[in-house]
Design an enzyme around this catalytic site. Sequence first.
Site, PDB file in Angstrom:
ATOM      1  N   LYS A 195       0.888  -1.177   0.000  1.00 20.98           N
ATOM      2  CA  LYS A 195       0.000   0.000   0.000  1.00 20.98           C
ATOM      3  C   LYS A 195       0.921   1.220   0.000  1.00 20.98           C
ATOM      4  O   LYS A 195       1.443   1.616   1.040  1.00 20.98           O
ATOM      5  CB  LYS A 195      -0.870  -0.022   1.244  1.00 20.98           C
ATOM      6  N   GLU A 270       8.711   1.365  11.426  1.00 19.84           N
ATOM      7  CA  GLU A 270       9.760   2.386  11.300  1.00 19.84           C
ATOM      8  C   GLU A 270       9.054   3.724  11.383  1.00 19.84           C
ATOM      9  O   GLU A 270       8.313   4.098  10.474  1.00 19.84           O
ATOM     10  CB  GLU A 270      10.477   2.266   9.950  1.00 19.84           C
ATOM     11  N   CYS A 304      13.069  10.950   7.965  1.00 18.35           N
ATOM     12  CA  CYS A 304      12.930  10.499   9.351  1.00 18.35           C
ATOM     13  C   CYS A 304      14.254  10.584  10.105  1.00 18.35           C
ATOM     14  O   CYS A 304      14.261  10.704  11.316  1.00 18.35           O
ATOM     15  CB  CYS A 304      12.387   9.078   9.388  1.00 18.35           C
ATOM     16  N   GLU A 404       8.352  16.264  15.764  1.00 16.96           N
ATOM     17  CA  GLU A 404       8.950  16.067  14.439  1.00 16.96           C
ATOM     18  C   GLU A 404       8.283  17.027  13.455  1.00 16.96           C
ATOM     19  O   GLU A 404       7.096  16.899  13.155  1.00 16.96           O
ATOM     20  CB  GLU A 404       8.729  14.621  13.992  1.00 16.96           C
TER      21      GLU A 404
HETATM   22  P1  NDP Z   1       1.787   8.568   7.712  1.00 17.52           P
HETATM   23  O1  NDP Z   1       1.970   7.869   8.987  1.00 17.52           O
HETATM   24  O2  NDP Z   1       0.736   9.584   7.586  1.00 17.52           O
HETATM   25  O3  NDP Z   1       1.507   7.508   6.524  1.00 17.52           O
HETATM   26  C1  NDP Z   1       2.354   6.416   6.249  1.00 17.52           C
HETATM   27  C2  NDP Z   1       1.582   5.399   5.449  1.00 17.52           C
HETATM   28  O4  NDP Z   1       0.540   4.863   6.261  1.00 17.52           O
HETATM   29  C3  NDP Z   1       0.886   5.953   4.206  1.00 17.52           C
HETATM   30  O5  NDP Z   1       0.879   4.974   3.183  1.00 17.52           O
HETATM   31  C4  NDP Z   1      -0.526   6.189   4.724  1.00 17.52           C
HETATM   32  O6  NDP Z   1      -1.527   6.251   3.734  1.00 17.52           O
HETATM   33  C5  NDP Z   1      -0.707   4.975   5.604  1.00 17.52           C
HETATM   34  N1  NDP Z   1      -1.775   5.087   6.590  1.00 17.52           N
HETATM   35  C6  NDP Z   1      -2.370   6.216   7.075  1.00 17.52           C
HETATM   36  N2  NDP Z   1      -3.343   5.883   7.974  1.00 17.52           N
HETATM   37  C7  NDP Z   1      -3.348   4.530   8.061  1.00 17.52           C
HETATM   38  C8  NDP Z   1      -4.115   3.581   8.810  1.00 17.52           C
HETATM   39  N3  NDP Z   1      -5.056   3.968   9.675  1.00 17.52           N
HETATM   40  N4  NDP Z   1      -3.845   2.270   8.643  1.00 17.52           N
HETATM   41  C9  NDP Z   1      -2.881   1.852   7.802  1.00 17.52           C
HETATM   42  N5  NDP Z   1      -2.141   2.693   7.048  1.00 17.52           N
HETATM   43  C10 NDP Z   1      -2.356   4.017   7.186  1.00 17.52           C
HETATM   44  O7  NDP Z   1       3.208   9.110   7.376  1.00 17.52           O
HETATM   45  P2  NDP Z   1       3.645  10.000   6.156  1.00 17.52           P
HETATM   46  O8  NDP Z   1       3.293   9.330   4.874  1.00 17.52           O
HETATM   47  O9  NDP Z   1       3.154  11.372   6.419  1.00 17.52           O
HETATM   48  O10 NDP Z   1       5.253   9.918   6.287  1.00 17.52           O
HETATM   49  C11 NDP Z   1       5.922  10.727   7.142  1.00 17.52           C
HETATM   50  C12 NDP Z   1       6.237  10.011   8.440  1.00 17.52           C
HETATM   51  O11 NDP Z   1       6.926   8.794   8.179  1.00 17.52           O
HETATM   52  C13 NDP Z   1       7.166  10.825   9.320  1.00 17.52           C
HETATM   53  O12 NDP Z   1       6.700  10.847  10.632  1.00 17.52           O
HETATM   54  C14 NDP Z   1       8.497  10.084   9.253  1.00 17.52           C
HETATM   55  O13 NDP Z   1       9.314  10.211  10.349  1.00 17.52           O
HETATM   56  C15 NDP Z   1       8.067   8.697   9.036  1.00 17.52           C
HETATM   57  N6  NDP Z   1       9.116   7.962   8.348  1.00 17.52           N
HETATM   58  C16 NDP Z   1       9.861   7.079   9.069  1.00 17.52           C
HETATM   59  C17 NDP Z   1      10.915   6.391   8.487  1.00 17.52           C
HETATM   60  C18 NDP Z   1      11.702   5.392   9.265  1.00 17.52           C
HETATM   61  O14 NDP Z   1      12.362   4.552   8.661  1.00 17.52           O
HETATM   62  N7  NDP Z   1      11.685   5.413  10.580  1.00 17.52           N
HETATM   63  C19 NDP Z   1      11.274   6.608   7.087  1.00 17.52           C
HETATM   64  C20 NDP Z   1      10.434   7.563   6.416  1.00 17.52           C
HETATM   65  C21 NDP Z   1       9.378   8.202   7.056  1.00 17.52           C
HETATM   66  P3  NDP Z   1      -1.916   7.665   3.022  1.00 17.52           P
HETATM   67  O15 NDP Z   1      -1.056   7.679   1.846  1.00 17.52           O
HETATM   68  O16 NDP Z   1      -3.352   7.561   2.722  1.00 17.52           O
HETATM   69  O17 NDP Z   1      -1.619   8.754   4.010  1.00 17.52           O
END
Ligand code: NDP
Length: 501
Positions: A195, A270, A304, A404
């Site tokens: 996804k 992550e 991140c 963050e």
């Molecule tokens: P989100 O947490 O908003 O979304 C991440 C993914 O989860 C997207 O595909 C999103 O879909 C999906 N999602 C949202 N709600 C749900 C749900 N209820 N159930 C299942 N899946 C869901 O993060 P962002 O996309 O905004 O990314 C930024 C964040 O990711 C930052 O906080 C960053 O730190 C973290 N990150 C961490 C990394 C690591 O390795 N530790 C690496 C890169 C980023 P949709 O597209 O619809 O929003």
Amino acid sequence: MADSRPPTSRRGNGVTDTKQDVPFEGLSIAGERYEASDGAVREIHDPSTNTVIARVARATTDDVNRAVRAAYERFAAGEWRRASARRRGEVLGNVAALIRTNQERLAQLESRNAGKPIAAARSEIGSVATTFAFYAGAVDKVHGQTIPGAADGTVMTFREPLGVCGAIVPWNFPMLILSWKVAPALAMGNSVVVKPAELTPLTALAMADLAIEAGLPEGVLNVIPGSGSTAGHSLVRHPLVRKISFTGSTGVGTRVMQAAAEDITRVSLELGGKSASIVFADADLDTCVESSVSAVYDNAGQDCCARSRVLVERSIHDEFVRRFAQRAEQLRLGRTDDEATEFGPLISPGRRETVEGYVDLGKEEGATLVTGGQRPNGDLGDGNYLTPAVFTDVRSDMRLVREEVFGPVVGIQPFDSEDEAVALANDSIYGLSGSLWTRDVGRALRVARAVETGMLSVNSSNSVHIEAPFGGMKQSGIGREQGMVALDHYSEYKTVFIADT
Ligand code: NDP
């Protein structure tokens, strides 16, 4: 898979929707492309201009169910999970080779969809190929053991795949983070449903096509763009999904873990970070400033691992701030297709507004904005650009320092002793990454041991080494990606005892 709806396109990058004059991309299920069951479509934008570059099907719960069923049936059929380790390695090697052959096309796609400077996008796609190549070579080095113990027989372990794994990917490194999940999952013989983030599905769909071309059986890798609340949640809750690998925010990660608990679905997370860079007075300041600027502003700060808290020994604090701000102001903002661009747009207008909110908040909290935090004028006015912001006079109790921001904003803070530097670095709910700048090896080792973080670089800002574990402590996540350890997250141990007869 029980759906008679005709595929809207087969392979390739989608067919052009003549009404909209942009490509249409269907869901990728069992090697075919499908419209969403309710016909829903989402427009995909170029963050540097906010123009529409594609229209993508938006998966419903029914579509998720169909994708999981396809993945499960292919897993049950067994030709991938029972393929020899050598064969799985060959296919993953083919994937790596195809990614290299298609590197420029994929880099252009990622650059336009995720707003990355083209040079950075090329480098990321190169890393995707490296990831698949690493796991292609790793597959036949993973095996069970024969364990001495009982006198009346033999104990051994098998390493078995889990079944259907769900991969939920964010928008900041769409294809790279996908590869960190998909490559080890496939290596161990699992089927996968991906996804992607709603904003950035294009390279994930291209990946599904390349995997089939590489020889992966259809249905082993499926990609279903859609919203997190519907497609993501349905994937997590599906009873046939044995494991969810999630990268995203800590808030959503919490909800994913709660939902996964209902069926004891395995999770690895992550999550977010608020990493610190600790700069001692004996650091090589030229290298440190150059690297620290990249460590905050690469990918427009949407990283991140960004070192968005910089702790500097008081005797060099003012000089460090002067040099850091000067270099930040020199960063070349530009169109993502310009080879010279160092700094691109934020992913969406909404994300830019969120970051601007943090800039305002920082000022209200009493921090000093030294430079940046402005929308540029002129040619870049249509994109989601924001100039790199530098704050000083920050305190650990400020939201600017605790939360963050996920954008191009740094807070620089002085310290007076090694103990204070460690205490400040550890004063966070996160523990993902970090840096330490000193020429004193003894101090480097002491501080490296004391900082609560999953990854720490000394005299460097590099956090990613495909051969080594990647992940965080505290609320930055559970589990590790990359390296051989990732294979543990996509396999089970089975213990078998054979009695002597
Ligand atoms: P989100 O947490 O908003 O979304 C991440 C993914 O989860 C997207 O595909 C999103 O879909 C999906 N999602 C949202 N709600 C749900 C749900 N209820 N159930 C299942 N899946 C869901 O993060 P962002 O996309 O905004 O990314 C930024 C964040 O990711 C930052 O906080 C960053 O730190 C973290 N990150 C961490 C990394 C690591 O390795 N530790 C690496 C890169 C980023 P949709 O597209 O619809 O929003």
